[in-house]
Write a protein that holds these residues in place. Structure first.
Motif, PDB file in Angstrom:
ATOM      1  N   GLN A  75     -36.562 -23.801  40.415  1.00 33.99           N
ATOM      2  CA  GLN A  75     -38.045 -23.629  40.924  1.00 33.99           C
ATOM      3  C   GLN A  75     -38.164 -25.310  41.033  1.00 33.99           C
ATOM      4  O   GLN A  75     -38.806 -25.657  41.958  1.00 33.99           O
ATOM      5  CB  GLN A  75     -38.253 -23.751  39.613  1.00 33.99           C
ATOM      6  N   GLN A  76     -37.666 -26.429  40.640  1.00 31.65           N
ATOM      7  CA  GLN A  76     -38.457 -27.808  41.652  1.00 31.65           C
ATOM      8  C   GLN A  76     -37.082 -28.454  42.848  1.00 31.65           C
ATOM      9  O   GLN A  76     -38.021 -29.047  43.088  1.00 31.65           O
ATOM     10  CB  GLN A  76     -37.194 -29.217  40.231  1.00 31.65           C
ATOM     11  N   PHE A  77     -36.069 -27.330  43.050  1.00 24.94           N
ATOM     12  CA  PHE A  77     -36.085 -28.220  44.481  1.00 24.94           C
ATOM     13  C   PHE A  77     -36.777 -26.948  45.254  1.00 24.94           C
ATOM     14  O   PHE A  77     -35.904 -26.569  46.799  1.00 24.94           O
ATOM     15  CB  PHE A  77     -34.392 -27.751  44.023  1.00 24.94           C
ATOM     16  N   GLN A  78     -37.467 -25.463  45.568  1.00 24.88           N
ATOM     17  CA  GLN A  78     -37.580 -24.803  46.089  1.00 24.88           C
ATOM     18  C   GLN A  78     -38.635 -25.419  47.480  1.00 24.88           C
ATOM     19  O   GLN A  78     -39.002 -26.651  47.398  1.00 24.88           O
ATOM     20  CB  GLN A  78     -39.396 -23.496  45.370  1.00 24.88           C
ATOM     21  N   ASN A  79     -38.780 -24.656  48.848  1.00 18.92           N
ATOM     22  CA  ASN A  79     -39.444 -24.835  49.494  1.00 18.92           C
ATOM     23  C   ASN A  79     -38.608 -26.350  49.662  1.00 18.92           C
ATOM     24  O   ASN A  79     -39.501 -26.991  50.868  1.00 18.92           O
ATOM     25  CB  ASN A  79     -40.844 -25.442  49.268  1.00 18.92           C
ATOM     26  N   LYS A  80     -37.582 -26.288  50.097  1.00 19.69           N
ATOM     27  CA  LYS A  80     -36.613 -27.925  50.777  1.00 19.69           C
ATOM     28  C   LYS A  80     -35.843 -27.178  51.828  1.00 19.69           C
ATOM     29  O   LYS A  80     -35.064 -28.239  51.737  1.00 19.69           O
ATOM     30  CB  LYS A  80     -35.981 -28.657  49.356  1.00 19.69           C
ATOM     31  N   LYS A  81     -35.820 -25.904  52.093  1.00 22.30           N
ATOM     32  CA  LYS A  81     -34.736 -25.266  53.081  1.00 22.30           C
ATOM     33  C   LYS A  81     -33.461 -25.370  51.861  1.00 22.30           C
ATOM     34  O   LYS A  81     -32.664 -25.491  53.008  1.00 22.30           O
ATOM     35  CB  LYS A  81     -35.124 -26.066  54.171  1.00 22.30           C
ATOM     36  N   ILE A  82     -33.385 -25.479  51.247  1.00 22.42           N
ATOM     37  CA  ILE A  82     -31.680 -25.461  50.463  1.00 22.42           C
ATOM     38  C   ILE A  82     -31.348 -23.966  50.696  1.00 22.42           C
ATOM     39  O   ILE A  82     -30.040 -23.998  50.953  1.00 22.42           O
ATOM     40  CB  ILE A  82     -32.279 -25.624  48.678  1.00 22.42           C
ATOM     41  N   ALA A  83     -31.766 -22.787  49.949  1.00 23.75           N
ATOM     42  CA  ALA A  83     -31.941 -21.494  50.557  1.00 23.75           C
ATOM     43  C   ALA A  83     -30.803 -21.316  51.596  1.00 23.75           C
ATOM     44  O   ALA A  83     -30.554 -21.035  52.022  1.00 23.75           O
ATOM     45  CB  ALA A  83     -32.966 -20.742  50.015  1.00 23.75           C
ATOM     46  N   SER A  84     -31.685 -21.645  52.904  1.00 26.79           N
ATOM     47  CA  SER A  84     -31.550 -21.747  53.916  1.00 26.79           C
ATOM     48  C   SER A  84     -30.560 -22.650  53.968  1.00 26.79           C
ATOM     49  O   SER A  84     -29.393 -21.626  55.342  1.00 26.79           O
ATOM     50  CB  SER A  84     -33.059 -22.032  55.175  1.00 26.79           C
ATOM     51  N   ASN A  85     -29.852 -23.529  53.863  1.00 25.13           N
ATOM     52  CA  ASN A  85     -29.044 -24.584  54.427  1.00 25.13           C
ATOM     53  C   ASN A  85     -27.699 -23.708  53.711  1.00 25.13           C
ATOM     54  O   ASN A  85     -27.484 -23.801  54.344  1.00 25.13           O
ATOM     55  CB  ASN A  85     -29.193 -25.903  53.685  1.00 25.13           C
ATOM     56  N   ILE A  86     -27.523 -22.951  52.833  1.00 25.92           N
ATOM     57  CA  ILE A  86     -27.116 -21.910  51.774  1.00 25.92           C
ATOM     58  C   ILE A  86     -26.399 -20.855  52.533  1.00 25.92           C
ATOM     59  O   ILE A  86     -25.587 -20.539  52.952  1.00 25.92           O
ATOM     60  CB  ILE A  86     -27.308 -21.856  50.723  1.00 25.92           C
ATOM     61  N   ILE A  87     -27.577 -20.105  53.346  1.00 26.90           N
ATOM     62  CA  ILE A  87     -27.525 -18.872  54.113  1.00 26.90           C
ATOM     63  C   ILE A  87     -26.418 -19.148  55.711  1.00 26.90           C
ATOM     64  O   ILE A  87     -25.504 -19.375  56.080  1.00 26.90           O
ATOM     65  CB  ILE A  87     -28.824 -18.498  54.584  1.00 26.90           C
ATOM     66  N   ASP A  88     -27.063 -20.655  55.938  1.00 28.54           N
ATOM     67  CA  ASP A  88     -25.935 -21.316  57.052  1.00 28.54           C
ATOM     68  C   ASP A  88     -25.166 -21.797  57.169  1.00 28.54           C
ATOM     69  O   ASP A  88     -23.676 -20.741  57.560  1.00 28.54           O
ATOM     70  CB  ASP A  88     -26.600 -22.279  57.675  1.00 28.54           C
ATOM     71  N   PHE A  89     -24.500 -22.018  55.750  1.00 30.59           N
ATOM     72  CA  PHE A  89     -23.332 -22.284  55.802  1.00 30.59           C
ATOM     73  C   PHE A  89     -22.033 -21.141  55.712  1.00 30.59           C
ATOM     74  O   PHE A  89     -21.123 -20.942  55.734  1.00 30.59           O
ATOM     75  CB  PHE A  89     -23.638 -23.458  53.980  1.00 30.59           C
TER      76      PHE A  89
END
Length: 151
Positions: A75-89
């Motif tokens: 939750q505290q890291f939501q909306n920081k493009k982390i999920a998008s970066n994981i998908i790209d990886f």
């Protein structure tokens, strides 16, 4: 920083996935299954944090198809493009292995549409993927959306 998961990350991955499953944003995975699939996982770990902040997995299914699964960000890291970066990886990793098709089963299809995934009928997926489904608490009444990305 995104990196391949290590054995010491499994408890944090498990906790993160359980938090998301309680919110019905993804299906739960048993702890023993996470250990069995350690090599499938990548994690995002903030240098200041003790636990991981996000995770995702690439699971090979057949000669030319793999699944992106277990995408979760605390939750505290939501909306920081982390999920998008994981998908790209994970997409880059799939390409590196010569995978032509990536699929996902998701409750959040709009997120995956951003990467070019398209909604498909589940029956278009190979029968092999249903071996996991038999153990699912929602089987046979799956309510996830099947999506496919051609690489």
């Amino acid at each position: 920083m995104i990196r391949k998961a290590k054995i010491k990350d499994i408890q944090s991955i498990y906790k993160l996935l359980m938090d998301f499953s309680k919110k019905e944003l993804l299906l739960p995975r048993p702890l023993n299954e996470l250990y069995d699939h350690l090599r499938d996982f990548v994690v995002f770990k903030d240098e200041k944090e003790e636990n991981i902040a996000g995770c995702g997995a690439l699971q090979f299914c057949w000669e030319d198809i793999a699944e992106i699964r277990s995408i979760a960000v605390s939750q505290q890291f939501q909306n920081k493009k982390i999920a998008s970066n994981i998908i790209d990886f994970l997409i880059a990793e799939a390409k590196g292995f010569g995978i032509n098709n990536l699929f996902t089963l998701t409750y959040i299809p709009d997120f995956f549409k951003k990467f070019g995934f398209k909604i498909i009928d589940r029956s278009k997926l190979p029968l092999k993927i249903w071996s996991d489904c038999i153990h699912c608490i929602k089987f046979p009444d799956c309510d996830e959306t099947a999506m496919l990305l051609k690489l």
